[in-house]
Design a protein around this motif. Structure first.
Motif, PDB file in Angstrom:
ATOM      1  N   TYR A  46       1.083  -1.309  -0.061  1.00  0.00           N
ATOM      2  CA  TYR A  46      -0.045   0.019   0.104  1.00  0.00           C
ATOM      3  C   TYR A  46       0.579   1.528  -0.146  1.00  0.00           C
ATOM      4  O   TYR A  46       2.037   1.351   0.429  1.00  0.00           O
ATOM      5  N   PHE A  47       0.198   2.007  -0.982  1.00  0.00           N
ATOM      6  CA  PHE A  47       0.913   3.239  -0.739  1.00  0.00           C
ATOM      7  C   PHE A  47       0.080   4.881  -0.278  1.00  0.00           C
ATOM      8  O   PHE A  47      -0.557   5.019  -0.867  1.00  0.00           O
ATOM      9  N   ALA A  48       0.684   5.875  -0.277  1.00  0.00           N
ATOM     10  CA  ALA A  48      -0.279   6.954   0.151  1.00  0.00           C
ATOM     11  C   ALA A  48      -1.161   6.818   1.101  1.00  0.00           C
ATOM     12  O   ALA A  48      -1.273   5.992   1.960  1.00  0.00           O
ATOM     13  N   VAL A  49      -2.303   7.247   0.435  1.00  0.00           N
ATOM     14  CA  VAL A  49      -3.728   7.330   1.049  1.00  0.00           C
ATOM     15  C   VAL A  49      -3.812   6.630   1.258  1.00  0.00           C
ATOM     16  O   VAL A  49      -4.498   5.657   2.674  1.00  0.00           O
ATOM     17  N   LEU A  50      -3.635   4.752   0.814  1.00  0.00           N
ATOM     18  CA  LEU A  50      -4.021   4.101   0.892  1.00  0.00           C
ATOM     19  C   LEU A  50      -3.380   3.162   1.705  1.00  0.00           C
ATOM     20  O   LEU A  50      -3.701   2.288   2.349  1.00  0.00           O
ATOM     21  N   PRO A  88      -4.173   8.509  -6.963  1.00  0.00           N
ATOM     22  CA  PRO A  88      -3.857   9.590  -8.585  1.00  0.00           C
ATOM     23  C   PRO A  88      -2.392   9.665  -7.877  1.00  0.00           C
ATOM     24  O   PRO A  88      -2.264  10.195  -6.986  1.00  0.00           O
ATOM     25  N   VAL A  89      -1.550   9.994  -9.078  1.00  0.00           N
ATOM     26  CA  VAL A  89       0.081  10.421  -9.194  1.00  0.00           C
ATOM     27  C   VAL A  89      -0.027  11.945  -8.483  1.00  0.00           C
ATOM     28  O   VAL A  89      -1.041  12.800  -9.265  1.00  0.00           O
ATOM     29  N   ALA A  90       1.229  12.298  -8.234  1.00  0.00           N
ATOM     30  CA  ALA A  90       0.998  13.757  -8.469  1.00  0.00           C
ATOM     31  C   ALA A  90       2.677  13.828  -7.561  1.00  0.00           C
ATOM     32  O   ALA A  90       2.882  14.593  -7.178  1.00  0.00           O
ATOM     33  N   GLY A  91       3.230  13.494  -8.866  1.00  0.00           N
ATOM     34  CA  GLY A  91       5.066  13.886  -8.841  1.00  0.00           C
ATOM     35  C   GLY A  91       5.138  15.406  -9.128  1.00  0.00           C
ATOM     36  O   GLY A  91       4.060  15.864  -9.194  1.00  0.00           O
ATOM     37  N   VAL A  93       2.185  26.168   2.761  1.00  0.00           N
ATOM     38  CA  VAL A  93       2.498  24.971   3.146  1.00  0.00           C
ATOM     39  C   VAL A  93       3.595  24.987   3.504  1.00  0.00           C
ATOM     40  O   VAL A  93       4.305  26.049   3.566  1.00  0.00           O
ATOM     41  N   GLU A  94       3.589  24.265   4.618  1.00  0.00           N
ATOM     42  CA  GLU A  94       5.386  23.930   5.671  1.00  0.00           C
ATOM     43  C   GLU A  94       6.028  22.982   4.769  1.00  0.00           C
ATOM     44  O   GLU A  94       7.290  23.476   4.854  1.00  0.00           O
ATOM     45  N   ALA A  95       6.050  21.958   4.438  1.00  0.00           N
ATOM     46  CA  ALA A  95       6.605  20.731   3.966  1.00  0.00           C
ATOM     47  C   ALA A  95       6.432  19.967   3.058  1.00  0.00           C
ATOM     48  O   ALA A  95       4.844  19.946   2.873  1.00  0.00           O
ATOM     49  N   LEU A  96       6.367  19.242   2.394  1.00  0.00           N
ATOM     50  CA  LEU A  96       6.465  18.513   1.101  1.00  0.00           C
ATOM     51  C   LEU A  96       6.670  16.888   1.462  1.00  0.00           C
ATOM     52  O   LEU A  96       7.614  16.982   1.424  1.00  0.00           O
ATOM     53  N   GLU A  97       5.898  16.178   1.698  1.00  0.00           N
ATOM     54  CA  GLU A  97       6.410  14.146   1.639  1.00  0.00           C
ATOM     55  C   GLU A  97       6.446  13.869   0.771  1.00  0.00           C
ATOM     56  O   GLU A  97       5.203  13.114   0.250  1.00  0.00           O
ATOM     57  N   TYR A  98       7.327  12.781  -0.447  1.00  0.00           N
ATOM     58  CA  TYR A  98       7.070  12.725  -1.523  1.00  0.00           C
ATOM     59  C   TYR A  98       7.438  10.818  -0.706  1.00  0.00           C
ATOM     60  O   TYR A  98       7.736  10.559  -0.642  1.00  0.00           O
ATOM     61  N   GLU A  99       6.498   9.691  -1.514  1.00  0.00           N
ATOM     62  CA  GLU A  99       6.827   8.913  -2.010  1.00  0.00           C
ATOM     63  C   GLU A  99       6.470   7.930  -2.998  1.00  0.00           C
ATOM     64  O   GLU A  99       5.574   8.536  -3.458  1.00  0.00           O
ATOM     65  N   SER A 100       7.083   6.737  -3.588  1.00  0.00           N
ATOM     66  CA  SER A 100       7.048   6.091  -4.379  1.00  0.00           C
ATOM     67  C   SER A 100       7.073   4.517  -4.490  1.00  0.00           C
ATOM     68  O   SER A 100       7.451   4.493  -3.392  1.00  0.00           O
ATOM     69  N   ARG A 143       1.834   9.855 -14.399  1.00  0.00           N
ATOM     70  CA  ARG A 143       1.905   9.154 -15.262  1.00  0.00           C
ATOM     71  C   ARG A 143       2.281   7.942 -14.332  1.00  0.00           C
ATOM     72  O   ARG A 143       2.656   6.765 -14.014  1.00  0.00           O
ATOM     73  N   VAL A 144       3.699   9.007 -13.021  1.00  0.00           N
ATOM     74  CA  VAL A 144       4.802   7.604 -12.146  1.00  0.00           C
ATOM     75  C   VAL A 144       4.166   7.905 -11.629  1.00  0.00           C
ATOM     76  O   VAL A 144       3.617   9.029 -10.711  1.00  0.00           O
ATOM     77  N   PRO A 145       4.274   6.617 -10.738  1.00  0.00           N
ATOM     78  CA  PRO A 145       3.301   5.760  -9.441  1.00  0.00           C
ATOM     79  C   PRO A 145       4.334   6.509  -8.016  1.00  0.00           C
ATOM     80  O   PRO A 145       5.215   7.021  -7.511  1.00  0.00           O
ATOM     81  N   ILE A 146       3.840   8.448  -8.418  1.00  0.00           N
ATOM     82  CA  ILE A 146       4.956   9.208  -7.065  1.00  0.00           C
ATOM     83  C   ILE A 146       3.355   9.865  -6.933  1.00  0.00           C
ATOM     84  O   ILE A 146       2.398   9.939  -7.166  1.00  0.00           O
ATOM     85  N   TRP A 147       3.560  10.376  -5.219  1.00  0.00           N
ATOM     86  CA  TRP A 147       2.259  10.788  -4.224  1.00  0.00           C
ATOM     87  C   TRP A 147       3.268  12.035  -3.747  1.00  0.00           C
ATOM     88  O   TRP A 147       3.780  11.514  -3.376  1.00  0.00           O
ATOM     89  N   LYS A 148       2.370  12.613  -3.450  1.00  0.00           N
ATOM     90  CA  LYS A 148       2.590  13.805  -2.673  1.00  0.00           C
ATOM     91  C   LYS A 148       1.607  14.295  -1.308  1.00  0.00           C
ATOM     92  O   LYS A 148       0.717  14.420  -2.071  1.00  0.00           O
ATOM     93  N   LYS A 149       2.039  14.608  -0.202  1.00  0.00           N
ATOM     94  CA  LYS A 149       1.658  14.574   0.856  1.00  0.00           C
ATOM     95  C   LYS A 149       2.059  16.291   1.331  1.00  0.00           C
ATOM     96  O   LYS A 149       3.069  16.512   1.597  1.00  0.00           O
TER      97      LYS A 149
END
Lengths: 80, 161
Positions: free
Chosen positions: A8-12, A76-79, B43-50, B117-123
């Protein structure tokens, strides 16, 4: 029942409360498995906003589950 | 042509040197920085995971697709993961070509496709203490335009867009 590995990643990951698990499921395909997990864990993302990857590659939701497969649901991705 | 996910800070001069090519008359670089606001919220900071294995595969496909339809000589993209502070470099794209036109176009295409498209997420971590995964809102706690910008259900083959 089919045993699969889930990551699992991110929100999930946050809604599931863990990053990985091995699960035994009656689901026949990826879509049924996502529905099962959504009902159990209250995932907020509807299936039409999520993609699925099986064994490290994007896959169709109707792909039959295979014993030992590795599944990842892609929010949904967010790079960038 | 390399696409990498990095947990370590990026070093643009070193990355640019890897693209050195005496046939190149143009080198175009894009840097994506962590900014202090989004959708009207501080925004104070960003967290990325992939999902690194698939991200690097999909990223390599993007570079190959762009290379196939242009005359670029080289291209690379590196994306950070982890907790990033304001002003930090989140993503770097470098492109070389004989002439500037293709280098600019390819650089733009690579960053646009990467975001889509690339599986990267941003919080986002807001100064209010709240956090939110970008594009993952389902109850209107984020502005819809953010979700609308990124196709939420691309073709499963990942290759036709």
């Amino acid at each position: 029942m089919t045993s699969v590995q889930l990551h699992y990643f991110a929100v999930l990951r946050e809604q599931r409360g863990l990053a990985s698990e091995v699960l035994s499921t009656p689901a026949v395909d990826a879509a049924a498995l996502y529905a099962e997990l959504s009902a159990r864990h209250g995932f907020t993302l509807p299936v039409d906003r999520v993609r699925v990857a099986i064994d490290g590659e994007f896959a169709s939701w109707n792909t039959p589950l295979r014993e030992g497969a590795e599944l990842v649901f892609i929010p949904p991705v967010a790079g960038g | 042509m390399t696409f990498r996910i990095s947990t370590a800070p990026l070093d643009p001069p070193a990355l640019a040197r890897e693209l050195l090519d005496l046939r190149a008359g143009a080198y175009v670089e894009f840097q994506g920085w962590v900014r202090n606001h989004n959708e009207g919220q501080p925004v104070e900071a960003l967290e990325y995971e992939s999902y690194v294995a698939l991200a690097e595969k999909e990223g390599a496909r993007i570079l190959a697709e762009v290379a196939a339809r242009t005359t670029i000589l080289g291209a690379a993209c590196v994306h950070r993961t982890g907790l990033l502070q304001l002003g930090e470099l989140a993503v770097w794209v470098g492109v070389t070509a004989a002439h500037r036109g293709d280098a600019f176009d390819a650089c733009r295409a690579i960053i646009d496709e990467t975001k889509a498209r690339v599986p990267i997420w941003k919080k986002e971590h807001y100064t209010s203490g709240a956090t939110g995964w970008i594009n993952c809102a389902t109850r209107g706690d984020f502005a819809e335009p953010a979700a609308a910008r990124v196709p939420s259900h691309p073709d499963p083959s990942g290759s036709s867009r």
